[in-house]
Design an enzyme around this catalytic site. Structure first.
Site, PDB file in Angstrom:
ATOM      1  N   LYS A  96      16.304  13.091 -63.456  1.00  0.00           N
ATOM      2  CA  LYS A  96      15.353  13.340 -64.551  1.00  0.00           C
ATOM      3  C   LYS A  96      13.916  13.240 -64.044  1.00  0.00           C
ATOM      4  O   LYS A  96      13.040  14.013 -64.461  1.00  0.00           O
ATOM      5  CB  LYS A  96      15.596  12.329 -65.674  1.00  0.00           C
ATOM      6  CG  LYS A  96      14.575  12.402 -66.825  1.00  0.00           C
ATOM      7  CD  LYS A  96      14.485  13.807 -67.426  1.00  0.00           C
ATOM      8  CE  LYS A  96      13.827  13.825 -68.807  1.00  0.00           C
ATOM      9  NZ  LYS A  96      12.507  13.267 -68.874  1.00  0.00           N
TER      10      LYS A  96
ATOM     11  N   SER B 276      16.152  15.346 -71.670  1.00  0.00           N
ATOM     12  CA  SER B 276      15.034  16.294 -71.643  1.00  0.00           C
ATOM     13  C   SER B 276      15.171  17.310 -72.764  1.00  0.00           C
ATOM     14  O   SER B 276      16.269  17.730 -73.114  1.00  0.00           O
ATOM     15  CB  SER B 276      14.978  17.025 -70.301  1.00  0.00           C
ATOM     16  OG  SER B 276      13.890  17.940 -70.295  1.00  0.00           O
TER      17      SER B 276
ATOM     18  N   HIS C  29      13.184  16.398 -62.315  1.00  0.00           N
ATOM     19  CA  HIS C  29      13.005  17.402 -63.369  1.00  0.00           C
ATOM     20  C   HIS C  29      11.573  17.369 -63.891  1.00  0.00           C
ATOM     21  O   HIS C  29      10.915  18.410 -64.024  1.00  0.00           O
ATOM     22  CB  HIS C  29      13.999  17.120 -64.506  1.00  0.00           C
ATOM     23  CG  HIS C  29      13.665  17.817 -65.804  1.00  0.00           C
ATOM     24  ND1 HIS C  29      12.650  17.401 -66.645  1.00  0.00           N
ATOM     25  CD2 HIS C  29      14.215  18.897 -66.403  1.00  0.00           C
ATOM     26  CE1 HIS C  29      12.587  18.195 -67.695  1.00  0.00           C
ATOM     27  NE2 HIS C  29      13.532  19.105 -67.578  1.00  0.00           N
ATOM     28  N   ASN C  30      11.081  16.170 -64.172  1.00  0.00           N
ATOM     29  CA  ASN C  30       9.725  16.048 -64.696  1.00  0.00           C
ATOM     30  C   ASN C  30       8.683  16.443 -63.660  1.00  0.00           C
ATOM     31  O   ASN C  30       7.634  17.000 -63.999  1.00  0.00           O
ATOM     32  CB  ASN C  30       9.469  14.622 -65.174  1.00  0.00           C
ATOM     33  CG  ASN C  30      10.146  14.328 -66.500  1.00  0.00           C
ATOM     34  OD1 ASN C  30      11.092  15.005 -66.887  1.00  0.00           O
ATOM     35  ND2 ASN C  30       9.674  13.320 -67.196  1.00  0.00           N
TER      36      ASN C  30
ATOM     37  N   GLU D 115       8.544  20.036 -63.703  1.00  0.00           N
ATOM     38  CA  GLU D 115       7.834  20.374 -64.951  1.00  0.00           C
ATOM     39  C   GLU D 115       6.318  20.323 -64.736  1.00  0.00           C
ATOM     40  O   GLU D 115       5.589  21.215 -65.182  1.00  0.00           O
ATOM     41  CB  GLU D 115       8.259  19.393 -66.034  1.00  0.00           C
ATOM     42  CG  GLU D 115       7.591  19.568 -67.382  1.00  0.00           C
ATOM     43  CD  GLU D 115       8.027  18.478 -68.347  1.00  0.00           C
ATOM     44  OE1 GLU D 115       7.147  17.895 -69.010  1.00  0.00           O
ATOM     45  OE2 GLU D 115       9.241  18.190 -68.428  1.00  0.00           O
TER      46      GLU D 115
END
Length: 495
Positions: free
Chosen positions: A193, A138, A196-197, A200
């Site tokens: 991940k 990232s 995480h996105n 986001e």
């Protein structure tokens, strides 16, 4: 000695990289700058040639025309990073590489692969005597070049063999602390991940809603909004996304006009937010804010429908009418509301990781995940250090909002949060993610909710049974509500 002469002199590269799109190029340059000799390959040799004849060659990176030569140019055990499109292209590349590799060699997928694909690939590659890593990367183009957040998982035996490279190229915080550590087995790295996105997506939607409130209700200019976001970035809202929002609002074209005003309001997406929401549904986790952010992007894509609806559907178009002092009070309240909602976004994301870790048998270090996200990545925020502290105080912490610090923090901003949402609703300004966050908060703090009515309805029409407050959990009951049914009940299960 020229680079060509070096390659023919028997020198071997420390690591290889396949896929020279923008992320691949920048990761290669990052690794080379940290003292690792890199060799690269791209399916289309013209791309390799262009890179080697440009900034790649200037940095001393080598290039190869075919996979066989590429593999032969790497020290054993070979470390190969694949930066190709997620899905079938990764499987195709693995199929081409496996016959060329030897026991103990390591394949690393740095793309946005689905974690279930990564888990499957780990099993297959390990069955061939090789090691496999699926790593979240990232930070975008800038992060790849100067220091991303890296989230590796997969074959545990691979970590000691790649740690030097990964922690050298990762972003650093608190002096020299790398934003990279081993996440866990199987698809754990790509799962983290993915979450995480998802966070986001939530962060970006909350900022967009804040911008919309400022623009439509408060009537603020782009420069005024930019100044507010820059001021917020000096305090508790300090984060990468808040920072770039200020830059975006103040960016002008050559004629002096604000570029943002000319960008079509139809948001794209590559799927990771949707994946996160789907997994949350599968796991039964209330990921309401992030899911609402995904749906908001979906609604934005129906631009023609929205334009038509704006001419037909009625609703308020309220505008602020008050003093400058009252407007500043509302701006301050808006900052509190944004902060509180952001906390919910992270809390939901960590809750999903906690439940999924139980499902898949991962040993996730949640405080460590927060530390990995403190630098280099898109959602880096000042309060990630507070999240780390929360899990240091209680490694078995369930919902992040139950930590004393976060409970007090969100309570202190609650009245501002409610004021902003009430104002937005009365004014007709859509704030779906921010409202979903507050609804989740209120639902979480409600000891006795209305689900007893849902259970009664389910038992009434489908004999699905229910538990009673005056009986132990796990005992199920059925009522013949109409007097015309029988004693037979449906089986109890959770889909």
């Amino acid at each position: 000695m020229s680079e060509t002469a070096k390659q023919t002199a028997g020198t071997l590269a420390d690591i290889g990289l396949i896929g020279l799109a923008v992320m691949g190029e920048n990761l290669a340059l990052n690794m080379q700058s940290k003292g690792f000799q890199v060799v690269v390959y791209n399916r289309t040799y013209a791309r390799t040639e262009g890179f080697i004849n440009g900034r790649g060659g200037e940095a001393g990176i080598w290039g190869c025309q075919n996979l066989k030569d590429f593999v032969a140019r790497i020290k054993k055990p070979r470390r190969i990073i694949m930066m190709v499109r997620a899905g079938q292209p990764v499987d195709d590349l693995i199929g081409q590489l496996v016959p060329l590799l030897e026991a103990g060699d390591i394949l690393i997928d740095g793309g946005n692969s689905q974690f279930t694909d990564t888990a499957r690939r780990v099993e297959y590659v390990e069955s061939q005597g090789l090691l496999y890593v699926g790593s979240g990367v990232s930070g975008g183009e800038e992060g790849a070049l100067h220091g991303p957040s890296l989230m590796p998982g997969g074959s545990p035996a691979a970590w000691p063999l790649i740690r030097d490279v990964f922690q050298a190229i990762a972003a650093k915080v608190d002096g020299d602390e790398p934003c990279c550590d081993w996440v866990g087995e199987g698809g754990a790295g790509h799962f983290v991940k993915m979450v995480h996105n998802g966070i986001e997506y939530g962060d970006m939607q909350l900022i967009a809603e804040t911008y919309q409130f400022m623009r439509l209700y408060l009537g603020m200019t782009a420069d005024e909004m930019a100044a507010v976001f820059r001021e917020w970035n000096k305090g508790e809202l300090d984060s990468y996304l808040i920072e770039i929002t200020g830059d975006i609002l103040s960016y002008r074209e050559e004629d002096g006009s604000i570029l943002l005003d000319k960008i079509l309001d139809a948001a794209g997406q590559k799927g990771t937010g949707k994946w996160t929401s789907i997994v949350a549904l599968d796991e039964g986790v209330a990921l309401t804010l992030i899911a609402e952010a995904v749906f908001a992007r979906a609604l934005s894509s129906f631009k023609d429908d929205r334009v038509a609806a704006s001419q037909v559907l009625e609703g308020p178009h309220g505008r602020f009418e008050g003093t400058a002092e009252e407007r500043q009070e509302l701006i301050d309240a808006l900052g509190d509301a944004l902060y509180a909602a952001k906390l919910v976004s992270y809390a939901q994301g960590f809750d999903l990781m906690r439940v999924a870790a139980q499902t898949y048998g991962w040993h996730l270090n949640f405080g460590g995940v927060a530390m990995m996200w403190r630098g280099g990545c898109i959602i880096r925020s000042a309060f990630l250090g507070d999240i780390w502290s929360a899990f240091e105080r209680n490694p078995e912490l369930g919902n992040l909002l139950l930590d004393e610090f976060f409970a007090k923090t969100i309570a202190a901003r609650q009245s501002s949060w409610r004021r902003v949402l009430a104002t937005a609703i009365e004014a007709g300004v859509a704030v779906p993610a921010m409202a979903a966050a507050l609804t989740y908060y209120d639902g979480l703090r409600t000891a006795n909710g209305p689900a007893n009515m849902i259970q009664a309805q389910r038992d009434y029409f489908g004999a699905h049974t229910y538990e009673r407050t005056d009986a132990p959990r796990g005992e199920w009951f059925h009522t013949d509500w109409t007097g015309e049914g029988g004693a037979t009940a449906s089986s109890t299960y959770n889909a």
